[in-house]
Design a protein around this motif. Structure first.
Motif, short mmCIF file in Angstrom:
data_model
loop_
_atom_site.label_atom_id
_atom_site.label_comp_id
_atom_site.label_asym_id
_atom_site.label_seq_id
_atom_site.Cartn_x
_atom_site.Cartn_y
_atom_site.Cartn_z
N ILE A 40 56.80 53.63 -43.37
CA ILE A 40 57.92 54.09 -42.56
C ILE A 40 57.52 54.36 -41.12
CG2 ILE A 40 59.34 54.94 -44.46
CD1 ILE A 40 58.30 57.71 -44.03
N ARG A 41 56.32 53.94 -40.73
CA ARG A 41 55.91 53.97 -39.34
C ARG A 41 55.15 52.70 -39.02
NH1 ARG A 41 50.52 54.80 -38.13
NH2 ARG A 41 50.55 55.79 -36.12
N PHE A 42 55.22 52.32 -37.75
CA PHE A 42 54.51 51.13 -37.31
C PHE A 42 53.02 51.40 -37.25
CE2 PHE A 42 58.77 50.55 -35.39
CZ PHE A 42 59.10 49.36 -36.01
N VAL A 43 52.22 50.33 -37.28
CA VAL A 43 50.76 50.42 -37.22
C VAL A 43 50.29 49.69 -35.97
CG1 VAL A 43 48.61 49.87 -38.40
CG2 VAL A 43 50.65 50.42 -39.73
N THR A 44 49.42 50.33 -35.20
CA THR A 44 48.88 49.67 -34.01
C THR A 44 47.73 48.75 -34.41
OG1 THR A 44 47.20 51.34 -33.50
CG2 THR A 44 49.44 51.72 -32.63
N ASP A 45 47.40 47.84 -33.52
CA ASP A 45 46.28 46.94 -33.80
C ASP A 45 44.97 47.71 -33.91
OD1 ASP A 45 46.35 47.52 -31.07
OD2 ASP A 45 46.03 45.46 -30.41
N PHE A 46 44.80 48.76 -33.12
CA PHE A 46 43.58 49.58 -33.21
C PHE A 46 43.48 50.24 -34.59
CE2 PHE A 46 44.49 49.72 -28.60
CZ PHE A 46 43.30 49.18 -28.14
N GLU A 47 44.60 50.74 -35.09
CA GLU A 47 44.62 51.37 -36.41
C GLU A 47 44.33 50.35 -37.50
OE1 GLU A 47 47.93 54.84 -35.37
OE2 GLU A 47 48.58 52.96 -36.29
N LEU A 48 44.90 49.17 -37.38
CA LEU A 48 44.71 48.12 -38.37
C LEU A 48 43.23 47.76 -38.51
CD1 LEU A 48 45.90 45.94 -40.27
CD2 LEU A 48 46.13 44.48 -38.25
N VAL A 49 42.57 47.54 -37.40
CA VAL A 49 41.15 47.17 -37.42
C VAL A 49 40.31 48.32 -37.97
CG1 VAL A 49 39.17 46.58 -35.96
CG2 VAL A 49 41.38 45.47 -35.58
N ALA A 50 40.57 49.54 -37.53
CA ALA A 50 39.81 50.70 -38.01
C ALA A 50 40.00 50.89 -39.51
CB ALA A 50 40.22 51.96 -37.25
N LEU A 51 41.22 50.77 -40.00
CA LEU A 51 41.48 50.94 -41.43
C LEU A 51 40.74 49.88 -42.24
CD1 LEU A 51 45.26 51.80 -41.21
CD2 LEU A 51 43.50 53.26 -42.23
#
Length: 82
Positions: free
Chosen positions: A55-66
């Motif tokens: 229910i929230r967008f994901v940033t590219d920085f978050e995607l890579v870190a995750l």
């Protein structure tokens, strides 16, 4: 373990996979948040819960870190590989 009260949203593709990978490793949200902080991603418990609930967008920085923290590929998080 608390159950999700509302249905999954449609704001990201990766939330359910983040949750599955985290739980497979026996990692609590609090532990994932701490590792995100160390990686330079500022996210709170509510933000992670909303991310996992899609229910929230994901940033590219978050995607890579995750992906790095969970030991999976970005493609796997996006559902492009099994």
């Amino acid at each position: 373990m608390r159950l999700r009260k509302q249905a999954l949203g449609d704001r990201n593709l990766i939330g359910s996979r983040v949750e599955a990978a985290r739980k497979k490793q026996g990692m609590k949200q609090k532990e994932l948040l701490a590792q995100l902080q160390v990686s330079g991603v500022d996210m709170n418990a509510s933000g992670l819960s909303k991310l996992e609930g899609q229910i929230r967008f994901v940033t590219d920085f978050e995607l890579v870190a995750l992906a790095d923290i969970l030991g999976v590929s970005v493609d796997w998080l996006l559902g492009r590989t099994e």
